[in-house]
Scaffold this active site. Structure first.
Site, short mmCIF file in Angstrom:
data_model
loop_
_atom_site.label_atom_id
_atom_site.label_comp_id
_atom_site.label_asym_id
_atom_site.label_seq_id
_atom_site.Cartn_x
_atom_site.Cartn_y
_atom_site.Cartn_z
N ASN A 23 0.87 -1.18 0.00
CA ASN A 23 0.00 0.00 0.00
C ASN A 23 0.90 1.23 0.00
O ASN A 23 1.46 1.58 1.02
CB ASN A 23 -0.90 -0.04 1.25
CG ASN A 23 -1.70 1.24 1.41
OD1 ASN A 23 -1.79 2.05 0.50
ND2 ASN A 23 -2.29 1.41 2.58
N LYS A 25 0.08 4.29 -0.41
CA LYS A 25 -0.56 5.52 0.12
C LYS A 25 -0.29 6.68 -0.83
O LYS A 25 -0.24 6.48 -2.04
CB LYS A 25 -0.07 5.78 1.55
CG LYS A 25 -0.20 4.53 2.41
CD LYS A 25 -0.01 4.76 3.87
CE LYS A 25 -0.17 3.43 4.60
NZ LYS A 25 -0.14 3.56 6.05
N HIS A 109 -9.66 1.23 4.44
CA HIS A 109 -8.39 1.39 5.16
C HIS A 109 -8.61 2.37 6.32
O HIS A 109 -9.40 3.32 6.19
CB HIS A 109 -7.31 1.90 4.20
CG HIS A 109 -5.96 1.92 4.84
ND1 HIS A 109 -5.55 2.93 5.66
CD2 HIS A 109 -4.95 1.02 4.81
CE1 HIS A 109 -4.33 2.66 6.10
NE2 HIS A 109 -3.95 1.51 5.60
N GLU A 111 -7.02 4.81 7.36
CA GLU A 111 -6.82 6.23 7.02
C GLU A 111 -8.02 6.79 6.28
O GLU A 111 -8.35 7.96 6.41
CB GLU A 111 -5.51 6.38 6.21
CG GLU A 111 -4.30 6.20 7.12
CD GLU A 111 -3.06 5.66 6.43
OE1 GLU A 111 -2.99 5.68 5.19
OE2 GLU A 111 -2.16 5.18 7.15
N GLU A 181 -5.69 -4.73 10.53
CA GLU A 181 -4.68 -3.69 10.72
C GLU A 181 -4.99 -2.90 11.99
O GLU A 181 -5.78 -1.95 11.95
CB GLU A 181 -4.68 -2.74 9.52
CG GLU A 181 -4.31 -3.41 8.21
CD GLU A 181 -3.68 -2.40 7.26
OE1 GLU A 181 -2.53 -2.64 6.87
OE2 GLU A 181 -4.30 -1.39 6.94
N GLY A 187 2.16 2.60 10.63
CA GLY A 187 3.09 3.71 10.47
C GLY A 187 3.76 4.15 11.76
O GLY A 187 4.37 5.21 11.81
N SER A 227 3.15 -1.86 10.34
CA SER A 227 4.60 -1.88 10.57
C SER A 227 5.26 -3.22 10.26
O SER A 227 6.20 -3.63 10.94
CB SER A 227 4.92 -1.43 12.00
OG SER A 227 4.48 -0.10 12.20
P1 PGA Z 1 2.62 0.52 7.63
O1 PGA Z 1 1.18 0.70 6.92
O2 PGA Z 1 3.20 -0.77 7.09
O3 PGA Z 1 3.41 1.72 7.21
O4 PGA Z 1 2.38 0.45 9.09
C1 PGA Z 1 0.33 -0.40 6.74
C2 PGA Z 1 -0.96 0.05 6.09
O5 PGA Z 1 -1.42 1.17 6.38
O6 PGA Z 1 -1.56 -0.68 5.28
#
Ligand code: PGA
Length: 263
Positions: A23, A25, A109, A111, A181, A187, A227
């Site tokens: 992903n 983003k 997601h 976000e 998640e 993140g 992460s």
């Molecule tokens: P990250 O993001 O690996 O940077 O924690 C995962 C995601 O948002 O799908």
């Protein structure tokens, strides 16, 4: 761990091929996305133990589809609208996504839920649309830190799943992928322990059995995200209950994402 030769996992006779997804983003211009893809494909050439998918931003979608054509890497979009078409400024439809050659979509997601007010109801509408169009949906669920700390993780997951899967016909939902998640792990560098991820995945799988049936639940892939990086990929992805990963930050560099794919 119980793997069979084809690269699928055999659990009660139900094979599940892991999906490792990037992903990106809101990162990468088309030129950067193409440079990534050109560097990444040779690193994973011939890898068929797992499915691999890249989720670029909408402006890079066609470029990445073209660069990955004929390879073992699929391409999807990070979001789409549920309507067929219409006056929805700034949005992308399922038909547009498919016309470009993309095959997957991320839905709900955290976000999107957090910054764009995406509710379980919207997630459900998007899931109906994706399945109708034959797009592989990766539906994201997960709890916030305060929810975990107050013992509400299970309740949050059930609410999100029941909302997302409302009126979904299991006969047409075989492609469904769920991504667990935990929001506090996205993140932040804080990863769920394998035990925490397994516990959440088992709650999700039990609810899939409850909503649909146990056969469907056993066949559905549940990814972990939050992460994931080369250093922790094998302890997470080595678990039978974890059917792949949704990777953000560590998917932005070809070597790093390839190391995760090949954990
Ligand atoms: P990250 O993001 O690996 O940077 O924690 C995962 C995601 O948002 O799908």
């Amino acid at each position: 761990m119980d793997r069979i030769k084809s690269g699928t996992r055999k659990i009660n006779q139900m094979p599940r091929k892991a999906l490792i997804a990037a992903n990106w983003k809101m990162f990468k211009t088309p030129a950067e996305a193409k440079a990534f893809t050109d560097a990444f494909l040779p690193l994973v050439a011939g890898h068929d133990r797992d499915e691999i998918a890249l989720f670029p931003s909408v402006t890079s979608l066609a470029t990445v589809v073209e660069a990955a054509a004929g390879s073992n890497v699929a391409v999807g979009l990070q979001n789409m609208h549920f309507a067929e078409e219409g006056a929805y400024t700034g949005e992308t439809s399922a038909a547009m996504l498919k016309a470009v050659g993309a095959t997957h979509v991320l839905i709900g997601h955290s976000e999107r839920r957090q910054y764009f007010n995406e509710t379980d109801e919207v997630v459900n509408k998007k899931l109906h649309t994706a399945l109708k169009h034959g797009i592989v949906p990766v539906v994201c669920v997960g709890e916030h830190l305060h929810e975990r700390e107050t013992g509400q993780t299970g309740l949050v997951l059930l609410k999100q799943l029941q909302g997302a899967l409302h009126n979904i016909d299991s006969a047409h939902a075989h492609s469904l992928v769920i991504a667990y998640e935990p929001v506090w792990a996205i993140g932040t560098g804080r990863t769920a322990t394998p035990e925490m991820a397994i516990e959440a995945h088992m709650i999700i799988r039990a609810e899939l059995a409850n909503i649909f049936d146990s056969h469907f639940a056993k066949a559905t892939r549940i990814l972990y995200g939050g992460s994931v990086k080369p250093e922790n990929a094998s302890e997470l992805l080595g678990q039978d209950e974890i059917d792949g990963a949704l990777v953000g930050g560590a998917s932005l560099k070809p070597e790093s994402f390839a190391a995760i794919v090949k954990y």
